[in-house]
Write a protein that holds these residues in place. Sequence first.
Motif: not given
Length: 432
Positions: A49-57, A59-60, A85-87, A309-318
């Motif tokens: 498993s664990s195909w890539q880490t550039v998207n949290i999908g 990773v999940a 399993i980097a990052d 009333q809208v928040v934009w997340r300006d960074s990637f997350w874990s």
Amino acid sequence: MLNRRNFLEALVAAGLVSQLGWRSADTDEIAPSRAGAAAKRGPRILLRSSWQTVNIGDVAHTPGVLALIEEHIPDAEVQLWPSSIADGVEEMLRARFPNLTVIDRTAAGIRAAFAYNDFLLHGSGPYLVAADDVARWRAETGKPYGVYGITLGDPDQKTLDILNDAKFVFFRDTVSMNNALDKGLNQPVPTVRFGPDGAFATDLADTPAADAFLRANGLETGTFLCCIPRYRVTPYWEIYNREPTESEKASDAYNQRMKEQDHAPLRAAITAVVRQTDMKILICPEDRSQVRLGKEILLDKLPADVKPQVVWRDSFWSLDEARSTYLRSAGLFGHEMHSPIMCVGSEIPAVVCRWRQQTTKGFMWRDIGLGDWLFDMDDEGSRAGIAPAVLAIAKNPAAAKAKTQAALAYVRQRQRATMAKVAKEARLGIPA
């Protein structure tokens, strides 16, 4: 002659199976194996498993399957054979699963893992991602293996040969399952079933990080919806900060051509929610490219009265912070699949908007009873239904929660049944 597909259709007509992944059939609930009961040790499972880490999908997938094994096969020893399993992903997995072994991916390490383990389990993915590795396990060990929760397009003969020799093949959408049966998958009926994507069971969390982000942005539990944008073709050239190839330049041109059509319905939903309810909106990413895209195509194009009333997340997350944030939301909508999966896995309503480039995985929403929350971005009439569906969730969170709970109850029933099969076959692989 009655072929496999006609046979399945006959069963449906007879009322022996349901039209949604054989939902009414519980005959694949597997009793504990006598061989397993007599074994001196639990099964040793090699999880590919664990195909890539550039998207949290992506990773999940892995923590979800690990959590299922932990719950349903508690005496199993699991070794992970990852692609990446980097990052910070390895540290996150080890914190949640302290007994997990990650194999040495050298030639010698892989040989050692082959010798040590009893059973190979190919985890959830967009296709049979590690087909070559499964074929190698099959050829070099002769030991059993199974496939857990994949989507599949038109399989070639090599893939069919691998799947036909597996102890089970669980598909995360019944469109894939039925197509594979039509194309030559020749497994006995109980071993080919709808099996939810492993990410439904993901339980990683970083509550302090999520709470700090929400406090900093004026978001309170249950008072906001999450929204995820996406390009039609994932811009890996942007994610990896490199020059695109000629083929990728063509993909980028297509992305740019389609992004307004694909995101105007999301803006309409955001606007409707903000103007008609007290809910706020959090624009957030599932992959790294969606951070910039969210500001450009969603936030910057919203009406002036809506933006506050809208928040934009300006960074990637874990993954763990993202999931903890979803848990505090009233729901999620957008163009991704695995954030909705993680939401529903934790009783949070989620709307999926798909297009043809995303394979058939989105149809799992129909399979689990959430077809009303599945929209086709290639169909104008379907696109028009997104804003009303999202608004209904915002206006009646209790009804949306009840609908989600019903879907999750079915997911958990399928998890129990499929993991019982994994347990049985893994135990039978233990040497006498």
